[in-house]
Design an enzyme around this catalytic site. Structure first.
Site, PDB file in Angstrom:
ATOM      1  N   CYS A  66       0.874  -1.173   0.000  1.00  0.00           N
ATOM      2  CA  CYS A  66       0.000   0.000   0.000  1.00  0.00           C
ATOM      3  C   CYS A  66       0.911   1.223   0.000  1.00  0.00           C
ATOM      4  CB  CYS A  66      -1.013  -0.028   1.146  1.00  0.00           C
ATOM      5  SG  CYS A  66      -0.373   0.178   2.811  1.00  0.00           S
ATOM      6  N   HIS A  99      13.250 -15.933  12.196  1.00  0.00           N
ATOM      7  CA  HIS A  99      12.999 -15.953  13.647  1.00  0.00           C
ATOM      8  C   HIS A  99      11.509 -15.988  13.993  1.00  0.00           C
ATOM      9  CE1 HIS A  99      17.118 -14.149  15.048  1.00  0.00           C
ATOM     10  NE2 HIS A  99      17.269 -14.969  14.020  1.00  0.00           N
TER      11      HIS A  99
HETATM   12  C1  RB5 Z   1      -4.000   5.190   0.319  1.00  0.00           C
HETATM   13  O1  RB5 Z   1      -4.013   6.523  -0.090  1.00  0.00           O
HETATM   14  C2  RB5 Z   1      -3.135   4.975   1.548  1.00  0.00           C
HETATM   15  O2  RB5 Z   1      -3.747   5.541   2.657  1.00  0.00           O
HETATM   16  C3  RB5 Z   1      -2.879   3.501   1.740  1.00  0.00           C
HETATM   17  O3  RB5 Z   1      -2.306   2.978   0.591  1.00  0.00           O
HETATM   18  C4  RB5 Z   1      -1.917   3.119   2.842  1.00  0.00           C
HETATM   19  O4  RB5 Z   1      -0.787   3.923   2.849  1.00  0.00           O
HETATM   20  C5  RB5 Z   1      -2.457   2.943   4.177  1.00  0.00           C
HETATM   21  O5  RB5 Z   1      -1.717   2.560   5.102  1.00  0.00           O
END
Ligand code: RB5
Length: 153
Positions: A66, A99
């Site tokens: 993400c 680990h």
């Molecule tokens: C998306 O904009 C962002 O909030 C997501 O990808 C992530 O970073 C959340 O932890």
């Protein structure tokens, strides 16, 4: 090794690159999405899908990307049997497996570049849980907490 991957819009491009890298290294990849860039998609949908697949034994490892890697890691760790770690260095990526039996790697595409991401991913999939007594003992305590056995103590 069978590896499931997933990402929201924040990690979409890096996830595509990771999939190509792992496939070219000979791994079997299952991409649980997103399958196209969608600025409105939500990281839990992909992190939970990857974590569930790993916990169900459908793949040996998972990778979720993400923007920061944080949301993906928080979400993945809600699934029983998933042990997700946010690793932006190669040491954590292999030591987390050796680990701690980490089985879901989380990456933040806004934090690291493609080359370090490649090295991290290769460190992760190249590592194996040590099985050493002290590591197993610690893992057992985590698994016990996951089962809720330690909540009454
Ligand atoms: C998306 O904009 C962002 O909030 C997501 O990808 C992530 O970073 C959340 O932890």
């Amino acid at each position: 090794m069978k590896v499931v991957i997933g990402a929201d819009h924040g990690g979409f491009e890096l996830k595509q690159e990771i999939g190509k890298l792992l496939a070219s290294d000979g791994h079997e990849i299952s991409d649980l999405g997103a399958h196209r860039y969608d600025a409105l998609d939500d990281y839990p949908d992909f992190a939970l899908a990857v974590a569930r697949a790993v916990a169900a034994g459908e793949a040996e490892r998972g990778i979720v990307v993400c923007g920061s890697g944080v949301g993906a890691c928080v979400a993945a760790n809600k699934i029983r049997g998933a042990r997700a770690g946010l690793c932006h260095d190669t040491y954590s990526a292999h030591q987390g497996v050796e680990h701690d039996d980490m089985n879901v790697l989380c990456l933040g595409a806004r934090i690291i570049g493609i080359e370090i991401a490649r090295e991290i991913v290769r460190s992760y999939v190249g590592a194996a849980f040590s099985g050493e007594q002290r590591h197993q003992r610690r893992l057992n305590k985590v698994l016990e907490a996951e089962r809720g056995d330690s909540e009454s103590r």
